[in-house]
Design a protein around this motif. Structure first.
Motif, PDB file in Angstrom:
ATOM      1  N   MET A   1     -19.676 -11.053   1.090  1.00 15.79           N
ATOM      2  CA  MET A   1     -19.283 -10.791   2.453  1.00 15.79           C
ATOM      3  C   MET A   1     -19.489 -12.035   3.313  1.00 15.79           C
ATOM      4  SD  MET A   1     -20.427  -7.182   4.009  1.00 15.79           S
ATOM      5  CE  MET A   1     -19.497  -5.815   3.455  1.00 15.79           C
ATOM      6  N   THR A   2     -18.575 -12.230   4.219  1.00  9.97           N
ATOM      7  CA  THR A   2     -18.709 -13.361   5.120  1.00  9.97           C
ATOM      8  C   THR A   2     -19.798 -13.052   6.129  1.00  9.97           C
ATOM      9  OG1 THR A   2     -16.382 -13.780   4.852  1.00  9.97           O
ATOM     10  CG2 THR A   2     -17.448 -14.816   6.712  1.00  9.97           C
ATOM     11  N   LYS A   3     -20.594 -14.042   6.437  1.00 11.17           N
ATOM     12  CA  LYS A   3     -21.733 -13.836   7.330  1.00 11.17           C
ATOM     13  C   LYS A   3     -21.816 -14.969   8.326  1.00 11.17           C
ATOM     14  CE  LYS A   3     -24.140 -12.223   3.324  1.00 11.17           C
ATOM     15  NZ  LYS A   3     -25.127 -12.548   2.348  1.00 11.17           N
ATOM     16  N   ILE A   4     -22.478 -14.690   9.426  1.00  9.82           N
ATOM     17  CA  ILE A   4     -22.855 -15.737  10.363  1.00  9.82           C
ATOM     18  C   ILE A   4     -24.360 -15.868  10.232  1.00  9.82           C
ATOM     19  CG2 ILE A   4     -22.960 -16.439  12.773  1.00  9.82           C
ATOM     20  CD1 ILE A   4     -20.518 -14.796  13.289  1.00  9.82           C
ATOM     21  N   PHE A   5     -24.836 -17.083  10.048  1.00 11.59           N
ATOM     22  CA  PHE A   5     -26.260 -17.297   9.840  1.00 11.59           C
ATOM     23  C   PHE A   5     -26.882 -17.895  11.095  1.00 11.59           C
ATOM     24  CE2 PHE A   5     -29.810 -19.981   8.547  1.00 11.59           C
ATOM     25  CZ  PHE A   5     -30.598 -18.997   7.983  1.00 11.59           C
ATOM     26  N   PHE A   6     -27.939 -17.286  11.567  1.00 14.27           N
ATOM     27  CA  PHE A   6     -28.658 -17.760  12.735  1.00 14.27           C
ATOM     28  C   PHE A   6     -30.046 -18.211  12.305  1.00 14.27           C
ATOM     29  CE2 PHE A   6     -25.661 -14.774  14.344  1.00 14.27           C
ATOM     30  CZ  PHE A   6     -25.237 -15.331  15.521  1.00 14.27           C
ATOM     31  N   ALA A   7     -30.433 -19.419  12.667  1.00 20.82           N
ATOM     32  CA  ALA A   7     -31.784 -19.884  12.366  1.00 20.82           C
ATOM     33  C   ALA A   7     -32.382 -20.444  13.637  1.00 20.82           C
ATOM     34  CB  ALA A   7     -31.752 -20.952  11.284  1.00 20.82           C
ATOM     35  N   ALA A   8     -33.478 -19.898  14.070  1.00 21.04           N
ATOM     36  CA  ALA A   8     -34.156 -20.425  15.242  1.00 21.04           C
ATOM     37  C   ALA A   8     -35.166 -21.462  14.791  1.00 21.04           C
ATOM     38  CB  ALA A   8     -34.873 -19.303  15.988  1.00 21.04           C
ATOM     39  N   LEU A   9     -35.164 -22.605  15.442  1.00 19.81           N
ATOM     40  CA  LEU A   9     -36.116 -23.645  15.092  1.00 19.81           C
ATOM     41  C   LEU A   9     -37.500 -23.329  15.633  1.00 19.81           C
ATOM     42  CD1 LEU A   9     -33.944 -26.810  15.717  1.00 19.81           C
ATOM     43  CD2 LEU A   9     -34.419 -25.650  13.566  1.00 19.81           C
ATOM     44  N   LEU A  10     -37.543 -22.600  16.716  1.00 22.02           N
ATOM     45  CA  LEU A  10     -38.828 -22.217  17.295  1.00 22.02           C
ATOM     46  C   LEU A  10     -38.836 -20.719  17.531  1.00 22.02           C
ATOM     47  CD1 LEU A  10     -39.155 -24.961  20.045  1.00 22.02           C
ATOM     48  CD2 LEU A  10     -40.290 -24.913  17.847  1.00 22.02           C
ATOM     49  N   ALA A  11     -39.903 -20.079  17.172  1.00 27.33           N
ATOM     50  CA  ALA A  11     -40.070 -18.672  17.494  1.00 27.33           C
ATOM     51  C   ALA A  11     -40.996 -18.597  18.706  1.00 27.33           C
ATOM     52  CB  ALA A  11     -40.663 -17.925  16.312  1.00 27.33           C
ATOM     53  N   PHE A  12     -40.529 -17.960  19.752  1.00 24.90           N
ATOM     54  CA  PHE A  12     -41.304 -17.917  20.981  1.00 24.90           C
ATOM     55  C   PHE A  12     -42.129 -16.649  21.023  1.00 24.90           C
ATOM     56  CE2 PHE A  12     -37.659 -20.570  21.874  1.00 24.90           C
ATOM     57  CZ  PHE A  12     -38.304 -21.690  22.364  1.00 24.90           C
ATOM     58  N   THR A  13     -43.442 -16.830  21.043  1.00 24.78           N
ATOM     59  CA  THR A  13     -44.360 -15.709  21.130  1.00 24.78           C
ATOM     60  C   THR A  13     -45.448 -16.070  22.122  1.00 24.78           C
ATOM     61  OG1 THR A  13     -45.751 -16.560  19.366  1.00 24.78           O
ATOM     62  CG2 THR A  13     -43.958 -15.072  18.709  1.00 24.78           C
ATOM     63  N   THR A  14     -46.372 -15.171  22.312  1.00 23.05           N
ATOM     64  CA  THR A  14     -47.459 -15.415  23.241  1.00 23.05           C
ATOM     65  C   THR A  14     -48.702 -15.863  22.490  1.00 23.05           C
ATOM     66  OG1 THR A  14     -48.050 -13.097  23.142  1.00 23.05           O
ATOM     67  CG2 THR A  14     -46.599 -13.770  24.939  1.00 23.05           C
ATOM     68  N   THR A  15     -48.541 -16.759  21.521  1.00 22.23           N
ATOM     69  CA  THR A  15     -49.671 -17.248  20.740  1.00 22.23           C
ATOM     70  C   THR A  15     -50.354 -18.394  21.476  1.00 22.23           C
ATOM     71  OG1 THR A  15     -48.202 -18.730  19.539  1.00 22.23           O
ATOM     72  CG2 THR A  15     -48.678 -16.609  18.513  1.00 22.23           C
ATOM     73  N   PRO A  62     -44.255  -9.033  29.550  1.00 22.64           N
ATOM     74  CA  PRO A  62     -43.877  -9.088  30.968  1.00 22.64           C
ATOM     75  C   PRO A  62     -44.879  -9.883  31.820  1.00 22.64           C
ATOM     76  CG  PRO A  62     -43.629  -6.863  30.134  1.00 22.64           C
ATOM     77  CD  PRO A  62     -44.310  -7.665  29.053  1.00 22.64           C
ATOM     78  N   SER A  63     -46.114  -9.977  31.360  1.00 27.97           N
ATOM     79  CA  SER A  63     -47.123 -10.722  32.128  1.00 27.97           C
ATOM     80  C   SER A  63     -47.126 -12.220  31.788  1.00 27.97           C
ATOM     81  CB  SER A  63     -48.513 -10.129  31.886  1.00 27.97           C
ATOM     82  OG  SER A  63     -48.855 -10.259  30.522  1.00 27.97           O
ATOM     83  N   ASP A  64     -46.334 -12.643  30.816  1.00 29.88           N
ATOM     84  CA  ASP A  64     -46.282 -14.041  30.392  1.00 29.88           C
ATOM     85  C   ASP A  64     -45.015 -14.701  30.938  1.00 29.88           C
ATOM     86  OD1 ASP A  64     -46.353 -16.494  29.107  1.00 29.88           O
ATOM     87  OD2 ASP A  64     -46.109 -15.666  27.084  1.00 29.88           O
ATOM     88  N   LEU A  65     -45.096 -15.208  32.162  1.00 27.97           N
ATOM     89  CA  LEU A  65     -43.915 -15.791  32.805  1.00 27.97           C
ATOM     90  C   LEU A  65     -43.406 -17.016  32.068  1.00 27.97           C
ATOM     91  CD1 LEU A  65     -44.832 -15.365  36.574  1.00 27.97           C
ATOM     92  CD2 LEU A  65     -43.385 -13.927  35.132  1.00 27.97           C
ATOM     93  N   ALA A  66     -44.304 -17.860  31.591  1.00 30.45           N
ATOM     94  CA  ALA A  66     -43.880 -19.046  30.842  1.00 30.45           C
ATOM     95  C   ALA A  66     -43.175 -18.625  29.554  1.00 30.45           C
ATOM     96  CB  ALA A  66     -45.077 -19.944  30.533  1.00 30.45           C
ATOM     97  N   GLY A  67     -43.708 -17.623  28.889  1.00 36.42           N
ATOM     98  CA  GLY A  67     -43.084 -17.112  27.670  1.00 36.42           C
ATOM     99  C   GLY A  67     -41.717 -16.509  27.945  1.00 36.42           C
TER     100      GLY A  67
END
Length: 103
Positions: A1-15, A62-67
Protein backbone atom coordinates in the motif's frame (compact mmCIF):
# COMPACT_ATOMS: atom_id res chain seq x y z
CA UNK A 1 0.00 0.00 0.00
CA UNK A 2 1.15 3.49 -0.74
CA UNK A 3 1.90 5.45 2.39
CA UNK A 4 2.95 8.88 3.51
CA UNK A 5 5.69 8.71 6.10
CA UNK A 6 5.98 11.35 8.80
CA UNK A 7 9.07 11.57 11.00
CA UNK A 8 9.43 14.23 13.65
CA UNK A 9 12.99 15.17 14.48
CA UNK A 10 11.97 16.41 17.89
CA UNK A 11 9.25 15.13 20.15
CA UNK A 12 7.87 17.94 22.26
CA UNK A 13 6.98 16.97 25.79
CA UNK A 14 7.12 18.53 29.21
CA UNK A 15 10.35 16.76 30.19
CA UNK A 16 13.10 18.51 32.15
CA UNK A 17 15.76 20.33 30.13
CA UNK A 18 18.48 17.81 30.97
CA UNK A 19 16.40 14.75 30.11
CA UNK A 20 17.45 12.58 27.19
CA UNK A 21 15.60 13.38 23.96
CA UNK A 22 12.83 10.87 23.21
CA UNK A 23 12.95 8.89 19.97
CA UNK A 24 11.51 10.73 16.94
CA UNK A 25 7.78 10.33 16.54
CA UNK A 26 6.37 9.10 13.27
CA UNK A 27 3.01 8.46 11.68
CA UNK A 28 1.86 6.67 8.54
CA UNK A 29 -0.91 8.17 6.42
CA UNK A 30 -2.40 6.01 3.72
CA UNK A 31 -3.37 7.78 0.49
CA UNK A 32 -3.88 5.00 -2.06
CA UNK A 33 -7.63 5.05 -1.43
CA UNK A 34 -7.95 8.79 -2.14
CA UNK A 35 -8.83 10.34 -5.48
CA UNK A 36 -6.70 13.47 -5.22
CA UNK A 37 -8.23 14.83 -8.42
CA UNK A 38 -11.42 15.63 -6.46
CA UNK A 39 -12.02 18.20 -3.75
CA UNK A 40 -13.37 15.44 -1.50
CA UNK A 41 -10.12 13.48 -1.89
CA UNK A 42 -8.06 16.61 -1.24
CA UNK A 43 -10.07 17.41 1.89
CA UNK A 44 -9.55 13.86 3.14
CA UNK A 45 -5.81 14.20 2.47
CA UNK A 46 -5.69 17.50 4.37
CA UNK A 47 -7.53 15.95 7.31
CA UNK A 48 -5.18 12.96 7.40
CA UNK A 49 -2.09 15.16 7.14
CA UNK A 50 -3.34 17.43 9.93
CA UNK A 51 -4.07 14.45 12.20
CA UNK A 52 -0.65 12.93 11.50
CA UNK A 53 1.10 16.24 12.19
CA UNK A 54 -0.75 16.46 15.51
CA UNK A 55 0.47 12.94 16.31
CA UNK A 56 4.13 13.57 15.52
CA UNK A 57 4.27 16.98 17.20
CA UNK A 58 2.53 15.80 20.35
CA UNK A 59 0.81 17.88 22.99
CA UNK A 60 1.78 19.96 25.98
CA UNK A 61 0.12 20.51 29.31
CA UNK A 62 -2.26 23.49 29.39
CA UNK A 63 -0.06 24.92 32.17
CA UNK A 64 3.12 24.67 30.03
CA UNK A 65 2.99 27.76 27.81
CA UNK A 66 6.48 27.22 26.39
CA UNK A 67 5.57 23.62 25.56
CA UNK A 68 2.33 24.73 23.90
CA UNK A 69 4.31 27.21 21.80
CA UNK A 70 6.77 24.49 20.74
CA UNK A 71 3.92 22.18 19.77
CA UNK A 72 2.19 24.95 17.80
CA UNK A 73 5.46 25.86 16.04
CA UNK A 74 6.10 22.20 15.22
CA UNK A 75 2.64 21.83 13.70
CA UNK A 76 2.90 25.04 11.66
CA UNK A 77 6.42 24.23 10.42
CA UNK A 78 5.61 20.61 9.61
CA UNK A 79 2.43 21.49 7.70
CA UNK A 80 4.29 24.25 5.84
CA UNK A 81 7.00 21.79 4.84
CA UNK A 82 4.28 19.61 3.26
CA UNK A 83 2.77 22.36 1.15
CA UNK A 84 4.82 22.01 -2.06
CA UNK A 85 4.70 18.22 -2.05
CA UNK A 86 0.96 18.24 -1.31
CA UNK A 87 0.35 20.53 -4.28
CA UNK A 88 2.56 18.40 -6.51
CA UNK A 89 0.68 15.24 -5.49
CA UNK A 90 -2.66 16.82 -6.15
CA UNK A 91 -1.45 18.05 -9.53
CA UNK A 92 -0.29 14.59 -10.52
CA UNK A 93 -2.98 12.74 -8.50
CA UNK A 94 -0.26 10.32 -7.42
CA UNK A 95 -0.44 7.79 -4.61
CA UNK A 96 3.33 7.71 -4.00
CA UNK A 97 4.66 8.22 -0.45
CA UNK A 98 5.60 11.62 0.93
CA UNK A 99 8.37 11.87 3.51
CA UNK A 100 7.87 14.54 6.18
CA UNK A 101 10.07 15.66 9.05
CA UNK A 102 9.21 18.18 11.76
CA UNK A 103 11.65 21.01 12.18
Amino acid sequence: MTKIFFAALLAFTTTPALAEQPAPASSIVRVADLDLSTSKGQQALDHRLTQAVKEVCGTASPSDLAGQNRVRDCRVDTLASLSAEREQRIASASGSPIEIAAR
